[in-house]
Design an enzyme around this catalytic site. Sequence first.
Site, PDB file in Angstrom:
ATOM      1  N   ARG A   1       0.812  -1.020  -0.041  1.00  0.00           N
ATOM      2  CA  ARG A   1       0.127   0.123  -0.151  1.00  0.00           C
ATOM      3  C   ARG A   1       0.896   1.159   0.034  1.00  0.00           C
ATOM      4  O   ARG A   1       1.762   1.342   0.939  1.00  0.00           O
ATOM      5  CB  ARG A   1      -0.937  -0.193   1.356  1.00  0.00           C
ATOM      6  CG  ARG A   1      -2.160   0.971   1.118  1.00  0.00           C
ATOM      7  CD  ARG A   1      -3.003   0.470   2.527  1.00  0.00           C
ATOM      8  NE  ARG A   1      -3.964   1.811   2.518  1.00  0.00           N
ATOM      9  CZ  ARG A   1      -4.006   2.319   3.848  1.00  0.00           C
ATOM     10  NH1 ARG A   1      -3.132   2.111   4.874  1.00  0.00           N
ATOM     11  NH2 ARG A   1      -4.836   3.411   3.778  1.00  0.00           N
TER      12      ARG A   1
ATOM     13  N   PHE B   1       1.284  10.708   1.997  1.00  0.00           N
ATOM     14  CA  PHE B   1       0.934  10.023   3.116  1.00  0.00           C
ATOM     15  C   PHE B   1       1.819   9.075   3.580  1.00  0.00           C
ATOM     16  O   PHE B   1       2.488   9.514   4.678  1.00  0.00           O
ATOM     17  CB  PHE B   1      -0.281   9.348   2.748  1.00  0.00           C
ATOM     18  CG  PHE B   1      -0.842   8.628   4.056  1.00  0.00           C
ATOM     19  CD1 PHE B   1      -1.151   9.232   5.253  1.00  0.00           C
ATOM     20  CD2 PHE B   1      -2.046   7.445   3.737  1.00  0.00           C
ATOM     21  CE1 PHE B   1      -1.535   8.596   6.523  1.00  0.00           C
ATOM     22  CE2 PHE B   1      -2.519   7.050   5.045  1.00  0.00           C
ATOM     23  CZ  PHE B   1      -2.419   7.450   6.423  1.00  0.00           C
TER      24      PHE B   1
ATOM     25  N   GLN C   1       3.694   1.291   3.017  1.00  0.00           N
ATOM     26  CA  GLN C   1       3.196   0.373   3.773  1.00  0.00           C
ATOM     27  C   GLN C   1       3.869  -0.966   3.637  1.00  0.00           C
ATOM     28  O   GLN C   1       3.289  -1.280   2.403  1.00  0.00           O
ATOM     29  CB  GLN C   1       1.828   0.346   4.343  1.00  0.00           C
ATOM     30  CG  GLN C   1       1.468  -0.725   5.398  1.00  0.00           C
ATOM     31  CD  GLN C   1       0.187  -0.607   5.728  1.00  0.00           C
ATOM     32  OE1 GLN C   1      -0.577   0.593   5.731  1.00  0.00           O
ATOM     33  NE2 GLN C   1      -0.770  -1.709   6.268  1.00  0.00           N
TER      34      GLN C   1
ATOM     35  N   ASN D   1      -1.645  -1.045  12.095  1.00  0.00           N
ATOM     36  CA  ASN D   1      -2.587  -2.100  12.933  1.00  0.00           C
ATOM     37  C   ASN D   1      -3.917  -1.699  12.504  1.00  0.00           C
ATOM     38  O   ASN D   1      -4.211  -1.231  11.625  1.00  0.00           O
ATOM     39  CB  ASN D   1      -2.276  -1.458  14.440  1.00  0.00           C
ATOM     40  CG  ASN D   1      -2.855   0.083  14.697  1.00  0.00           C
ATOM     41  OD1 ASN D   1      -3.834   0.596  14.139  1.00  0.00           O
ATOM     42  ND2 ASN D   1      -2.277   0.979  15.607  1.00  0.00           N
TER      43      ASN D   1
ATOM     44  N   PHE E   1       4.707   1.169   8.424  1.00  0.00           N
ATOM     45  CA  PHE E   1       4.651   2.086   7.299  1.00  0.00           C
ATOM     46  C   PHE E   1       5.701   3.211   7.570  1.00  0.00           C
ATOM     47  O   PHE E   1       6.412   3.461   8.812  1.00  0.00           O
ATOM     48  CB  PHE E   1       3.150   2.848   7.229  1.00  0.00           C
ATOM     49  CG  PHE E   1       2.943   3.639   8.336  1.00  0.00           C
ATOM     50  CD1 PHE E   1       2.809   4.881   8.652  1.00  0.00           C
ATOM     51  CD2 PHE E   1       1.927   2.757   9.281  1.00  0.00           C
ATOM     52  CE1 PHE E   1       2.324   5.383   9.583  1.00  0.00           C
ATOM     53  CE2 PHE E   1       1.639   3.598  10.692  1.00  0.00           C
ATOM     54  CZ  PHE E   1       1.583   4.959  10.620  1.00  0.00           C
TER      55      PHE E   1
ATOM     56  N   LEU F   1      -2.125  10.541  13.328  1.00  0.00           N
ATOM     57  CA  LEU F   1      -1.772   9.292  13.685  1.00  0.00           C
ATOM     58  C   LEU F   1      -1.199   9.123  15.063  1.00  0.00           C
ATOM     59  O   LEU F   1      -1.053   7.899  15.463  1.00  0.00           O
ATOM     60  CB  LEU F   1      -0.923   8.612  12.532  1.00  0.00           C
ATOM     61  CG  LEU F   1      -1.613   8.615  11.291  1.00  0.00           C
ATOM     62  CD1 LEU F   1      -0.645   7.792  10.369  1.00  0.00           C
ATOM     63  CD2 LEU F   1      -2.980   7.816  11.069  1.00  0.00           C
TER      64      LEU F   1
ATOM     65  N   HIS G   1      -0.775   5.038  16.317  1.00  0.00           N
ATOM     66  CA  HIS G   1       0.219   4.135  15.715  1.00  0.00           C
ATOM     67  C   HIS G   1       1.634   4.347  16.520  1.00  0.00           C
ATOM     68  O   HIS G   1       2.034   5.577  16.765  1.00  0.00           O
ATOM     69  CB  HIS G   1       0.254   4.283  14.300  1.00  0.00           C
ATOM     70  CG  HIS G   1      -0.867   3.967  13.554  1.00  0.00           C
ATOM     71  ND1 HIS G   1      -0.966   2.775  12.924  1.00  0.00           N
ATOM     72  CD2 HIS G   1      -1.906   4.799  13.173  1.00  0.00           C
ATOM     73  CE1 HIS G   1      -2.307   2.871  12.370  1.00  0.00           C
ATOM     74  NE2 HIS G   1      -2.892   4.097  12.407  1.00  0.00           N
TER      75      HIS G   1
END
Length: 193
Positions: free
Chosen positions: A57, A62, A65, A103, A114, A150, A154
């Site tokens: 991904r 952004f 991952q 997660n 990531f 985030l 995370h």
Amino acid sequence: MSFPQLDLENYTGPKAVIKTTMGDIEVALFPEQAPKTVENFTTLAKQGYYNGIIFHRVIPDFMIQGGDPTGTGMGGESIWGESFADEFSQELFNFRGALSMANSGPNTNGSQFFIVNNANINPQMFGQLKDAGYPEDVVEAYKNGGTPWLDFRHTVFGQVLTDMSIVDNIAGVQRDASDKPLEDITITSIEVN
């Protein structure tokens, strides 16, 4: 309070080199702030767990991952064979270049991670961060990019030392509707030193 991500020129702790088919990414690791997370990542790396795994991904501005052996975003496990708890530190943040655990909700860490590459934060957010009690140094650092939304969702456990351009290049590849690269970008190995 010290913010190790903001003092990388004096960093002397453990490092890892994430070797990919698009180039090498060297990261600083922060075992003092995230001991279990760093232990999990480095043990998996030394076991060769990540060898041959793709970045499944990637989203420009952004993050990228990886870390899932199934390549779907649904797989992977920790060295303990089960999910482990989040390790949130008041000293680590999801700045541009942060290495964080992916997660599926609180305390569901496995093997996926990531790297944040967002360089554009809405300027309104800086006021919100100040209002939320973020230290001035941290708000300033976020002006270079990151994903503050985030934070404390995370676990941050590392920071890119070199080479952010590789991360940006990976994030910029052509991808399908589910943000999977059209051509596989593979982690050949992760060397810990």
